[in-house]
Structure formats: C-alpha cells, structure tokens
Design a protein around this motif. Sequence first.
Motif, PDB file in Angstrom:
ATOM      1  N   LEU A 131       0.831  -1.204   0.000  1.00 27.51           N
ATOM      2  CA  LEU A 131       0.000   0.000   0.000  1.00 27.51           C
ATOM      3  C   LEU A 131       0.868   1.257   0.000  1.00 27.51           C
ATOM      4  CD1 LEU A 131      -2.067  -2.210   0.861  1.00 27.51           C
ATOM      5  CD2 LEU A 131      -3.072  -0.519   2.391  1.00 27.51           C
ATOM      6  N   PRO A 132       1.455   1.625  -1.130  1.00 29.21           N
ATOM      7  CA  PRO A 132       2.208   2.877  -1.173  1.00 29.21           C
ATOM      8  C   PRO A 132       1.268   4.074  -1.055  1.00 29.21           C
ATOM      9  CG  PRO A 132       1.979   1.986  -3.381  1.00 29.21           C
ATOM     10  CD  PRO A 132       1.413   0.957  -2.448  1.00 29.21           C
ATOM     11  N   VAL A 133       1.758   5.131  -0.417  1.00 28.88           N
ATOM     12  CA  VAL A 133       0.978   6.353  -0.218  1.00 28.88           C
ATOM     13  C   VAL A 133       1.604   7.471  -1.045  1.00 28.88           C
ATOM     14  CG1 VAL A 133       0.233   8.077   1.474  1.00 28.88           C
ATOM     15  CG2 VAL A 133       0.296   5.645   2.099  1.00 28.88           C
ATOM     16  N   HIS A 134       0.780   8.139  -1.835  1.00 28.25           N
ATOM     17  CA  HIS A 134       1.240   9.316  -2.576  1.00 28.25           C
ATOM     18  C   HIS A 134       1.196  10.512  -1.617  1.00 28.25           C
ATOM     19  CE1 HIS A 134       1.149   6.998  -6.257  1.00 28.25           C
ATOM     20  NE2 HIS A 134      -0.147   6.778  -6.148  1.00 28.25           N
ATOM     21  N   LEU A 135       2.149  10.533  -0.716  1.00 29.54           N
ATOM     22  CA  LEU A 135       2.154  11.494   0.388  1.00 29.54           C
ATOM     23  C   LEU A 135       2.237  12.926  -0.129  1.00 29.54           C
ATOM     24  CD1 LEU A 135       2.276  11.572   3.560  1.00 29.54           C
ATOM     25  CD2 LEU A 135       4.747  11.860   3.272  1.00 29.54           C
ATOM     26  N   ARG A 136       1.416  13.786   0.454  1.00 30.15           N
ATOM     27  CA  ARG A 136       1.345  15.221   0.156  1.00 30.15           C
ATOM     28  C   ARG A 136       0.739  15.490  -1.222  1.00 30.15           C
ATOM     29  NH1 ARG A 136       5.723  16.485  -1.249  1.00 30.15           N
ATOM     30  NH2 ARG A 136       6.805  14.496  -1.134  1.00 30.15           N
ATOM     31  N   GLY A 137       0.707  14.490  -2.105  1.00 31.10           N
ATOM     32  CA  GLY A 137       0.306  14.667  -3.489  1.00 31.10           C
ATOM     33  C   GLY A 137       1.382  14.251  -4.463  1.00 31.10           C
ATOM     34  N   ASP A 138       2.608  14.028  -3.966  1.00 31.32           N
ATOM     35  CA  ASP A 138       3.678  13.546  -4.834  1.00 31.32           C
ATOM     36  C   ASP A 138       3.546  12.039  -5.048  1.00 31.32           C
ATOM     37  OD1 ASP A 138       5.545  15.319  -6.048  1.00 31.32           O
ATOM     38  OD2 ASP A 138       6.211  15.932  -4.055  1.00 31.32           O
ATOM     39  N   ALA A 139       3.787  11.618  -6.269  1.00 29.46           N
ATOM     40  CA  ALA A 139       3.609  10.217  -6.638  1.00 29.46           C
ATOM     41  C   ALA A 139       4.843   9.397  -6.286  1.00 29.46           C
ATOM     42  CB  ALA A 139       3.333  10.096  -8.136  1.00 29.46           C
ATOM     43  N   VAL A 140       4.590   8.178  -5.815  1.00 29.33           N
ATOM     44  CA  VAL A 140       5.670   7.226  -5.583  1.00 29.33           C
ATOM     45  C   VAL A 140       6.148   6.648  -6.907  1.00 29.33           C
ATOM     46  CG1 VAL A 140       4.808   6.606  -3.289  1.00 29.33           C
ATOM     47  CG2 VAL A 140       4.073   5.281  -5.290  1.00 29.33           C
ATOM     48  N   ASP A 141       7.238   5.914  -6.860  1.00 33.67           N
ATOM     49  CA  ASP A 141       7.791   5.234  -8.036  1.00 33.67           C
ATOM     50  C   ASP A 141       6.958   3.975  -8.297  1.00 33.67           C
ATOM     51  OD1 ASP A 141       9.237   3.873  -9.956  1.00 33.67           O
ATOM     52  OD2 ASP A 141      11.103   3.790  -8.817  1.00 33.67           O
ATOM     53  N   LEU A 142       5.845   4.145  -8.992  1.00 38.11           N
ATOM     54  CA  LEU A 142       4.925   3.025  -9.181  1.00 38.11           C
ATOM     55  C   LEU A 142       5.541   1.867  -9.966  1.00 38.11           C
ATOM     56  CD1 LEU A 142       1.541   4.883  -9.754  1.00 38.11           C
ATOM     57  CD2 LEU A 142       2.128   3.375  -7.856  1.00 38.11           C
ATOM     58  N   PRO A 143       6.234   2.094 -11.077  1.00 41.93           N
ATOM     59  CA  PRO A 143       6.818   0.939 -11.781  1.00 41.93           C
ATOM     60  C   PRO A 143       7.813   0.173 -10.923  1.00 41.93           C
ATOM     61  CG  PRO A 143       6.754   2.842 -13.229  1.00 41.93           C
ATOM     62  CD  PRO A 143       6.409   3.335 -11.852  1.00 41.93           C
ATOM     63  N   GLY A 144       8.656   0.894 -10.163  1.00 40.94           N
ATOM     64  CA  GLY A 144       9.628   0.219  -9.314  1.00 40.94           C
ATOM     65  C   GLY A 144       8.971  -0.602  -8.224  1.00 40.94           C
ATOM     66  N   LEU A 145       7.954  -0.040  -7.582  1.00 44.58           N
ATOM     67  CA  LEU A 145       7.247  -0.761  -6.534  1.00 44.58           C
ATOM     68  C   LEU A 145       6.434  -1.921  -7.106  1.00 44.58           C
ATOM     69  CD1 LEU A 145       5.988   2.251  -4.383  1.00 44.58           C
ATOM     70  CD2 LEU A 145       7.991   0.805  -3.957  1.00 44.58           C
ATOM     71  N   GLU A 146       5.836  -1.698  -8.272  1.00 44.09           N
ATOM     72  CA  GLU A 146       5.028  -2.761  -8.891  1.00 44.09           C
ATOM     73  C   GLU A 146       5.868  -3.998  -9.178  1.00 44.09           C
ATOM     74  OE1 GLU A 146       2.293  -3.478 -12.915  1.00 44.09           O
ATOM     75  OE2 GLU A 146       3.946  -2.025 -12.915  1.00 44.09           O
ATOM     76  N   GLY A 147       7.076  -3.802  -9.706  1.00 41.22           N
ATOM     77  CA  GLY A 147       7.924  -4.947 -10.028  1.00 41.22           C
ATOM     78  C   GLY A 147       8.288  -5.754  -8.798  1.00 41.22           C
ATOM     79  N   LEU A 148       8.629  -5.072  -7.719  1.00 42.51           N
ATOM     80  CA  LEU A 148       8.967  -5.778  -6.487  1.00 42.51           C
ATOM     81  C   LEU A 148       7.762  -6.514  -5.910  1.00 42.51           C
ATOM     82  CD1 LEU A 148      11.190  -3.046  -4.827  1.00 42.51           C
ATOM     83  CD2 LEU A 148      11.962  -5.309  -5.556  1.00 42.51           C
ATOM     84  N   ALA A 149       6.600  -5.861  -5.918  1.00 38.09           N
ATOM     85  CA  ALA A 149       5.395  -6.504  -5.400  1.00 38.09           C
ATOM     86  C   ALA A 149       5.036  -7.726  -6.234  1.00 38.09           C
ATOM     87  CB  ALA A 149       4.241  -5.512  -5.379  1.00 38.09           C
TER      88      ALA A 149
END
Length: 387
Positions: A131-149
Amino acid sequence: MPGPVLPYGRQTIEDDDITAVAEALKADFLTTGPLVERFELAFAETVGARHAVACANGTAALHLAMLALEVQPGEAVIAPAITFLATANCARYVGAEVVFADVDPASGLMTPDSLSEALTRLEGRRLRAVLPVHLRGDAVDLPGLEGLARDAGAVLVEDAPHALGTAMRFGNVTEMVGDVRHSAMATFSFHPVKTIATGEGGMVTTNDDRLAERLRTMRSHGMVRPQGREPWWYEMPEPGFNYRLPDVLCALGLSQLAKLPRFAARRRLLAARYREVLAPLAPAVRPAAQPPWSDPVLHLMTVLIDFEAVGRTRLEVVEALRARGVGSQVHYIPVNRQPYYRERYGELVLPGAEAWYARCLSLPLYPGMEDADVGRVADALKAALGL
C-alpha cells in the motif's frame, strides 16, 4: 495585528455547490440513487480508470480494497510508516498483519529500496498487498514498486487521497494517479481538506471488472440479487458493510469534480510561490523533495525544518505561527510508534521515517488562499524561527 487565521487546509464551497446539494435534497433519492453512478462515471473518466466505486470515506475505501482482494487473517500487507492510521488499520480490519516500510527522509515516500527492506521482514507470511501512499500529493515510483510486489506475489493498492489530479511521467508515458496502470486499485478521500470535498466520502478505482463488482457488493452489506428471482429477492453469501455514499454527497462531489482543473492550477501556483519565498530560509527550511517523475497537485505544503540548528522546538514554532494567525500540522507521527502497533510488533527502528517526523511541518495550502497569504506565511515562519 495578524490577518484572518490561515488553517493548514480548507474546503472551497461555492454557490453552485450549494445549489447542487439543494437540488439533490429536493430529488426523489437522497441515497442509492442516480447521482452515485454519475459521480462514479465522471470520476473514472477524470482519472482514466475503467471503474470507480464510491463509498462512505477514504478509510472505507481502503477496507473495501482489502475485502475485494479477499486478504485473509495471518497474511501480510506492507504499508509505509509515514501515513495516516487508516493505511495500516485496513489490513488489521481483515485480520492481516502489517509490515511497516521505511520512507525517504526527504520526501516521506515509500521507495523500492525501503520496500525491498520490508520484504525481508515478512517472517514467512504470504504477502498479499503493498500500500504505497502518494504522500502530500507527490507520486511514488509506481513501476519500481510494482515490479517488487509482483515478484513477491502481491499487488499494489495505491493510497491516493492526497493526490487527486497528480500527473506522473515514467519513461515517455504521462499517467494520472488513479488510472491504476501499475496497481490493482487506488483509493481516494473527499474529506474537507482534500482536493475536492463531499464532507465525508471516498472512491476506489480499478481496471478489473471482478474487483469492481466485489467492491460494489461489499459496500452494501454483501447483498447480491440473483438473476431469475423475484424483484425483491436478495441473498448475502458473506457479510459486507454499509459503506454507501449518499446521492446528496455525490451531488456535491460532481460539482466539486468539475472544478478540479481550477483547484489543481491554483494549488500548483501556490506551491510554486511557496518554493520561491521559502528559498531564502534554506538550509534551515526546505520544501519536501519532489521526485523527478511527479507533477503533483499538492494536498500538503510540507516543509522540513532543522529545529535543532535554529534553536527552536517544533512546538515553539507551531505556537509562534498560531500567534501570527498561521495554522500548521504534522503529517505524520510514524504509525509503528502507535501503542497498538508497538504492543503487537515491538519497537521498530525506521531511520527514514524518524528523520522525516523530526523535521516535518505542513503549512497552509488551499485554493481559497490569496497570493499574498503565501508571503505572510513565510514571514511568520521566518519570525517564528528567529531567522
């Protein structure tokens, strides 16, 4: 004398919003009526998702996501330590165990490196979701996190209540938070301080037809209506919840959603102005770091302050700001510090989260602010810090 008090966040409700709600109050349906589907369709189109499922609030959205995935007791969910309580609590609602990931101390975001470290602490449990959080409104590294998950046999569920309107660019592709290209679902909140407001309210977006159907079933007591039965017939294969969002609130949501481009532009302009007027306060004060792929519509204007270097405690600064008519807030106390989680999992040292928490302070940011208010906040902060 200071001007009117500037809260850290505030809804923008205008005459046409009030008119939309008044018309809904005069209509045949106050709840479970046509405005729910209209709001869902408009929201899905706005973020670029196939489905959007409205619900009672952002916490309900997270809980529904866990129910839709059928997360089981004893399985694991990874959540960042820097977030609101609901990101972790939704896993406990279904009996899953929470593994807290550290964050980047400059941005507050979960990163591939911090997720990799958290994956070493699963203790043999099956991982179901990250469950990554786009804290403050800034986006997380979705492709990087998706691959690990994916490699760990799990999916991403984006906790995105701060990030409605945020754009991302990975490679040569521009994406929107909520289009769920890299995740199973994304959850949103329409609490008054968020980018659009319905009072209370939430939404889950997904591109998966089966998940969308399960979200809709579980938000309404788990009831289904089998084909071929009497029109009044319903069955409950398993208990669900009353997480419906009423038509009257969807009327407000539709009116607010139409203003998203204006709200987003205003937040971006105010954030740019903040970066300009806060620059002379460096290195004691720095805005939270913005990842290069993120083009945010900021929900929070968070700055990182070296309180030790300026010889002020955070409480002293908060009180000095308040005396000058400037509200502020702290986002967030690391969730792993909460008594419930300390008792359940013991003490956990997450240096990035601790460094973030030690320095963070959120300053006023909302569309109704005047341009001059940003300078007023900066002047108040400079005086509060003795710079």
